[in-house]
Design a protein around this motif. Structure first.
Motif, PDB file in Angstrom:
ATOM      1  N   ILE A 219       3.286 -13.417   7.848  1.00  8.11           N
ATOM      2  CA  ILE A 219       3.784 -13.972   6.588  1.00  8.11           C
ATOM      3  C   ILE A 219       2.852 -13.535   5.467  1.00  8.11           C
ATOM      4  O   ILE A 219       1.644 -13.761   5.537  1.00  8.11           O
ATOM      5  CB  ILE A 219       3.853 -15.507   6.657  1.00  8.11           C
ATOM      6  N   PRO A 220       3.389 -12.883   4.421  1.00  8.06           N
ATOM      7  CA  PRO A 220       2.523 -12.461   3.314  1.00  8.06           C
ATOM      8  C   PRO A 220       1.889 -13.660   2.625  1.00  8.06           C
ATOM      9  O   PRO A 220       2.500 -14.720   2.475  1.00  8.06           O
ATOM     10  CB  PRO A 220       3.479 -11.715   2.376  1.00  8.06           C
ATOM     11  N   ALA A 221       0.656 -13.475   2.183  1.00  9.54           N
ATOM     12  CA  ALA A 221      -0.071 -14.520   1.459  1.00  9.54           C
ATOM     13  C   ALA A 221      -0.115 -14.155  -0.018  1.00  9.54           C
ATOM     14  O   ALA A 221      -0.502 -13.038  -0.379  1.00  9.54           O
ATOM     15  CB  ALA A 221      -1.485 -14.659   2.007  1.00  9.54           C
ATOM     16  N   GLU A 222       0.284 -15.097  -0.877  1.00 13.02           N
ATOM     17  CA  GLU A 222       0.354 -14.815  -2.308  1.00 13.02           C
ATOM     18  C   GLU A 222      -1.017 -14.482  -2.889  1.00 13.02           C
ATOM     19  O   GLU A 222      -1.160 -13.569  -3.695  1.00 13.02           O
ATOM     20  CB  GLU A 222       0.963 -16.015  -3.034  1.00 13.02           C
ATOM     21  N   GLN A 223      -2.056 -15.216  -2.485  1.00 12.56           N
ATOM     22  CA  GLN A 223      -3.376 -14.981  -3.056  1.00 12.56           C
ATOM     23  C   GLN A 223      -3.970 -13.653  -2.595  1.00 12.56           C
ATOM     24  O   GLN A 223      -4.808 -13.080  -3.295  1.00 12.56           O
ATOM     25  CB  GLN A 223      -4.336 -16.128  -2.676  1.00 12.56           C
ATOM     26  N   ARG A 224      -3.568 -13.166  -1.432  1.00  9.52           N
ATOM     27  CA  ARG A 224      -4.133 -11.923  -0.905  1.00  9.52           C
ATOM     28  C   ARG A 224      -3.247 -10.705  -1.177  1.00  9.52           C
ATOM     29  O   ARG A 224      -3.608  -9.592  -0.817  1.00  9.52           O
ATOM     30  CB  ARG A 224      -4.390 -12.053   0.598  1.00  9.52           C
ATOM     31  N   THR A 225      -2.089 -10.935  -1.761  1.00 12.71           N
ATOM     32  CA  THR A 225      -1.186  -9.839  -2.127  1.00 12.71           C
ATOM     33  C   THR A 225      -1.352  -9.571  -3.612  1.00 12.71           C
ATOM     34  O   THR A 225      -1.209 -10.475  -4.429  1.00 12.71           O
ATOM     35  CB  THR A 225       0.274 -10.206  -1.812  1.00 12.71           C
ATOM     36  N   GLN A 226      -1.656  -8.317  -3.968  1.00  8.99           N
ATOM     37  CA  GLN A 226      -1.926  -8.014  -5.368  1.00  8.99           C
ATOM     38  C   GLN A 226      -1.758  -6.521  -5.631  1.00  8.99           C
ATOM     39  O   GLN A 226      -1.757  -5.711  -4.701  1.00  8.99           O
ATOM     40  CB  GLN A 226      -3.347  -8.447  -5.734  1.00  8.99           C
ATOM     41  N   PHE A 227      -1.615  -6.209  -6.946  1.00  9.29           N
ATOM     42  CA  PHE A 227      -1.625  -4.809  -7.359  1.00  9.29           C
ATOM     43  C   PHE A 227      -3.067  -4.325  -7.361  1.00  9.29           C
ATOM     44  O   PHE A 227      -3.947  -4.934  -7.998  1.00  9.29           O
ATOM     45  CB  PHE A 227      -1.038  -4.650  -8.767  1.00  9.29           C
ATOM     46  N   ILE A 228      -3.317  -3.239  -6.645  1.00 10.79           N
ATOM     47  CA  ILE A 228      -4.687  -2.736  -6.543  1.00 10.79           C
ATOM     48  C   ILE A 228      -4.897  -1.499  -7.406  1.00 10.79           C
ATOM     49  O   ILE A 228      -6.039  -1.104  -7.642  1.00 10.79           O
ATOM     50  CB  ILE A 228      -5.061  -2.434  -5.082  1.00 10.79           C
ATOM     51  N   ARG A 229      -3.822  -0.852  -7.868  1.00  5.88           N
ATOM     52  CA  ARG A 229      -3.956   0.293  -8.781  1.00  5.88           C
ATOM     53  C   ARG A 229      -2.767   0.309  -9.733  1.00  5.88           C
ATOM     54  O   ARG A 229      -1.659  -0.084  -9.369  1.00  5.88           O
ATOM     55  CB  ARG A 229      -4.011   1.625  -8.021  1.00  5.88           C
ATOM     56  N   LEU A 247       0.895  -1.700  -4.754  1.00  8.77           N
ATOM     57  CA  LEU A 247       0.824  -3.109  -4.337  1.00  8.77           C
ATOM     58  C   LEU A 247       0.347  -3.168  -2.893  1.00  8.77           C
ATOM     59  O   LEU A 247       0.838  -2.420  -2.039  1.00  8.77           O
ATOM     60  CB  LEU A 247       2.206  -3.764  -4.458  1.00  8.77           C
ATOM     61  N   GLU A 248      -0.595  -4.068  -2.622  1.00 14.02           N
ATOM     62  CA  GLU A 248      -1.113  -4.260  -1.267  1.00 14.02           C
ATOM     63  C   GLU A 248      -0.694  -5.647  -0.779  1.00 14.02           C
ATOM     64  O   GLU A 248      -0.936  -6.645  -1.446  1.00 14.02           O
ATOM     65  CB  GLU A 248      -2.629  -4.128  -1.257  1.00 14.02           C
ATOM     66  N   VAL A 249      -0.038  -5.678   0.386  1.00 14.73           N
ATOM     67  CA  VAL A 249       0.471  -6.927   0.957  1.00 14.73           C
ATOM     68  C   VAL A 249      -0.388  -7.282   2.175  1.00 14.73           C
ATOM     69  O   VAL A 249      -0.514  -6.479   3.111  1.00 14.73           O
ATOM     70  CB  VAL A 249       1.955  -6.793   1.347  1.00 14.73           C
ATOM     71  N   ARG A 250      -0.948  -8.490   2.164  1.00  7.93           N
ATOM     72  CA  ARG A 250      -1.784  -8.964   3.275  1.00  7.93           C
ATOM     73  C   ARG A 250      -1.377 -10.383   3.649  1.00  7.93           C
ATOM     74  O   ARG A 250      -0.796 -11.111   2.832  1.00  7.93           O
ATOM     75  CB  ARG A 250      -3.272  -8.929   2.902  1.00  7.93           C
ATOM     76  N   ILE A 257       0.096  -6.012   6.097  1.00  8.12           N
ATOM     77  CA  ILE A 257       1.384  -6.232   6.744  1.00  8.12           C
ATOM     78  C   ILE A 257       2.241  -4.982   6.555  1.00  8.12           C
ATOM     79  O   ILE A 257       2.504  -4.572   5.412  1.00  8.12           O
ATOM     80  CB  ILE A 257       2.107  -7.453   6.160  1.00  8.12           C
ATOM     81  N   ALA A 258       2.657  -4.370   7.642  1.00  9.86           N
ATOM     82  CA  ALA A 258       3.510  -3.181   7.589  1.00  9.86           C
ATOM     83  C   ALA A 258       4.989  -3.582   7.598  1.00  9.86           C
ATOM     84  O   ALA A 258       5.361  -4.652   8.083  1.00  9.86           O
ATOM     85  CB  ALA A 258       3.219  -2.260   8.766  1.00  9.86           C
ATOM     86  N   HIS A 259       5.807  -2.700   7.017  1.00  9.05           N
ATOM     87  CA  HIS A 259       7.277  -2.849   7.027  1.00  9.05           C
ATOM     88  C   HIS A 259       7.744  -4.129   6.332  1.00  9.05           C
ATOM     89  O   HIS A 259       8.772  -4.694   6.695  1.00  9.05           O
ATOM     90  CB  HIS A 259       7.823  -2.792   8.459  1.00  9.05           C
ATOM     91  N   GLU A 260       6.996  -4.572   5.345  1.00 13.33           N
ATOM     92  CA  GLU A 260       7.400  -5.748   4.567  1.00 13.33           C
ATOM     93  C   GLU A 260       8.220  -5.278   3.361  1.00 13.33           C
ATOM     94  O   GLU A 260       7.833  -4.363   2.634  1.00 13.33           O
ATOM     95  CB  GLU A 260       6.185  -6.525   4.089  1.00 13.33           C
ATOM     96  N   THR A 280      11.607  -1.063  -1.428  1.00  9.37           N
ATOM     97  CA  THR A 280      10.903  -0.227  -0.469  1.00  9.37           C
ATOM     98  C   THR A 280      10.269  -1.122   0.580  1.00  9.37           C
ATOM     99  O   THR A 280      10.450  -2.356   0.558  1.00  9.37           O
ATOM    100  CB  THR A 280       9.845   0.630  -1.172  1.00  9.37           C
ATOM    101  N   GLN A 281       9.545  -0.525   1.516  1.00 12.45           N
ATOM    102  CA  GLN A 281       8.800  -1.265   2.537  1.00 12.45           C
ATOM    103  C   GLN A 281       7.355  -0.781   2.549  1.00 12.45           C
ATOM    104  O   GLN A 281       7.063   0.381   2.246  1.00 12.45           O
ATOM    105  CB  GLN A 281       9.423  -1.066   3.924  1.00 12.45           C
ATOM    106  N   THR A 282       6.468  -1.679   2.907  1.00 16.47           N
ATOM    107  CA  THR A 282       5.059  -1.304   2.987  1.00 16.47           C
ATOM    108  C   THR A 282       4.838  -0.383   4.178  1.00 16.47           C
ATOM    109  O   THR A 282       5.563  -0.418   5.170  1.00 16.47           O
ATOM    110  CB  THR A 282       4.185  -2.553   3.126  1.00 16.47           C
TER     111      THR A 282
END
Length: 585
Positions: A219-229, A247-250, A257-260, A280-282
């Motif tokens: 499950i993606p976490a809002e605080q750990r998901t962010q734009f990194i560039r 965007l990095e999804v964690r 997290i892959a394929h999110e 798209t998907q991660t």
């Protein structure tokens, strides 16, 4: 089967007996002899039957060619020619021959096979109770099976009267009607006894193994998901950003997290900003990238990424493009020409715009005005825009020439000043003056006088340039005593009326001539023991009016007041040098 066929063939070749129809069909169908050899055998031994049309059709089906059929006809004609002719007398009676028993077939009435398979259909032919060999049979209806054989198959019965047909079960499950017949017999000679109900069935599928349960979905976490560039990037309107948004999804543990699934949308930029791909998907590193193409309006652009139940945003900036035009703004309205109908100074702005109409930086700004109807009150660059003050001088035409950001523009200006021939409104004004004194008081009670006064007046224009005024003055003077040392204070009071003539009516700056007369009182502070005069005076002077706005005018005046006294004549001369302002009501 093969030993029996070999014995039959050996007997045929070694004997001289005519060939029966079944023997001839067997030789043709099995291919044991070539067709020329079979034709030679027929010419030598002949046949036991005279072929009918049906016989000829069966022989052709078994493989007989024109040479074999010609050999049959030739041997039969030769036999008929050599046969002894019967005596013309009545022939001896022959015993009647018994009719041959009819043919009948035995079949399996119902067959089934899975689709895609090959199936053998076997039938047995009897004449009476005796198996009938060497008969060509056809299995009709087999070619109507979808995906089956392309034509109905044929087979020849063996010595047991058995014929075997190979057919395909096709590709479509269903029920089909097959029937056994002789090829040239027209309707099936065996009736419904030769019919077979053939059913094709689906291929049975092996039971599928139950799929293993899927692994638990991160499950993606809002605080750990962010734009990194890419956040806060700048780009030119109408173009793409130089780098992608990343965007990095964690999840809660910080694991990518892959394929999110990620969906991108954009707001701002005049509504023309696009994000590709929109969905798209991660990748395996939890990264989703998007390319942003900016719209046509400069300003901030917000890109929103939706991941699961939450969103993350990144702010980008669309910057104006290079300057493509210089635009004159009168207030908030762009104009291509100016029409001035008042004497007030007009302030306009000059902005540079890009190809999409966005205001951009104005560089190396300069402006000139041509024509006597207009003057430049000043020009400067303020907040990336040019500010120009225009001073109408007289009615007529003028041109503004603008330079900036490597561009040039010309703006026509029409000046139509209002007429000043009509009676103008009343105005009130105030002046403050410095005063000086000379003869004839020199050598009398006072040797010199100086001081200041303050005046209030009313004024009204009668015709173009001519006006009348009336007012009052109060002032304080200091005079040096002529006979004793020291000085004395003197109070000045005046009431006056006069006329003024503007030499350039309607101009921003106009020279003025003035004349007037009034009454005055001069009294020293020692209760008038040194100076005391009360009488009339008259005045004349020059000056200038400077128009500040449509209602406010600044005044400059230099006058001479001739002070008289009853019985004494000219007693003093005052020189007020005044500055003031008047306001139209």
């Amino acid at each position: 089967m093969k030993p029996v066929l070999a014995l039959v063939l050996l007997g045929v070749l070694q004997g001289t007996q005519p060939l029966r129809k079944a023997e001839l069909i067997r030789l043709l169908a099995t291919g044991a002899m070539t067709k020329p050899a079979i034709a030679s055998l027929v010419r030598r031994n002949c046949v036991t039957f005279r072929p009918t049309a049906r016989d000829r059709a069966e022989l052709r089906t078994a493989g007989a060619d024109a040479g074999v059929l010609a050999a049959i006809d030739q041997c039969l004609e030769s036999r008929q020619a050599l046969a002894p002719r019967p005596h013309p007398r009545a022939p001896s009676p022959q015993p009647p021959t018994a009719p041959a028993p009819p043919l009948h077939v035995i079949v399996t009435r119902e067959l089934s096979a899975p689709i895609g398979s090959e199936t053998e259909v076997r039938v047995q032919l009897f004449r009476g109770a005796v198996p009938e060999r060497g008969v060509l049979l056809i299995l009709r209806g087999a070619s109507a099976i979808p995906g089956g054989v392309t034509q109905d198959p044929t087979a020849i019965t063996d010595e047991r009267g058995i014929a075997s047909f190979r057919i395909l079960a096709g590709t479509t499950p269903g029920a089909y009607r097959l029937s056994v017949a002789e090829p040239n017999a027209g309707a099936a000679p065996f009736g419904d006894t030769g019919e077979i109900a053939f059913v094709t069935t689906p291929i049975s599928q092996p039971a599928a193994r139950p799929a293993p349960p899927p692994p638990p979905k991160p499950i993606p976490a809002e605080q750990r998901t962010q734009f990194i560039r890419g956040e806060s990037l700048h780009g030119t309107v109408g173009g793409s950003l130089g780098a992608p948004l990343v965007l990095e999804v964690r999840d809660e543990t910080g694991t990518p997290i892959a394929h999110e699934a990620v969906a991108f949308t954009a707001t701002g930029g005049g509504g023309g900003t696009t994000v590709r791909p929109a969905t798209t998907q991660t990748d395996v590193a939890g990264i989703a990238e998007a390319q942003v193409t900016l719209g046509q309006r400069a300003g901030p652009v917000v890109v929103t990424a939706r991941v699961g139940s939450f969103t993350r945003t990144a702010t980008l900036y669309a910057d104006p493009g290079p300057a493509r035009a210089l635009v004159v703004m009168r207030g908030d309205t762009p104009v291509t020409g100016l029409d001035l109908r008042a004497r007030d100074t007009l302030v306009v702005r000059v902005v540079a715009r890009d190809a999409f109409g966005n205001a951009t930086a104005l560089e190396n700004f300069a402006v000139t005005a041509t024509g006597r109807a207009l003057a430049l009150g000043g020009a400067a660059r303020v907040d990336s825009a040019g500010v120009v003050m225009l001073v109408p001088r007289r009615s007529g035409m003028a041109t503004l020439e603008l330079l900036g950001s490597g561009l040039q523009a010309r703006v026509p200006v029409t000046v139509a000043l209002p007429s000043v021939t009509a009676v103008g409104p009343w105005a009130i004004g105030a002046r403050s003056a410095w005063l000086g004194l000379n003869t004839p008081w020199l050598g009398s009670a006072l040797t010199s006088v100086s001081g200041a006064d303050f005046a209030l007046f009313g004024r009204r224009t009668l015709i173009a340039g001519l006006s009348v005024a009336a007012g009052g003055v109060a002032g304080s003077l200091n005079g040096d005593r002529a006979t004793t040392a020291g000085s004395v204070s003197v109070l000045l009071l005046e009431g006056y009326g006069g006329a003024e003539w503007s030499l350039v009516p309607g101009a921003v700056v106009s020279p003025v001539l003035s004349v007037g007369a009034g009454v005055y009182r001069l009294k020293s502070g020692d209760d008038g023991q040194t100076v005391y005069h009360t009488s009339e005076f008259w005045s004349g002077g020059v000056g200038a009016d400077v128009v500040v706005s449509t209602t406010v005018t600044a005044e400059l005046r230099v006058e001479r007041h001739w002070m008289r006294d009853a019985g004494q004549g000219h007693v003093a001369t005052l020189w007020p040098v005044a500055a003031g302002v008047r306001v139209a009501l």
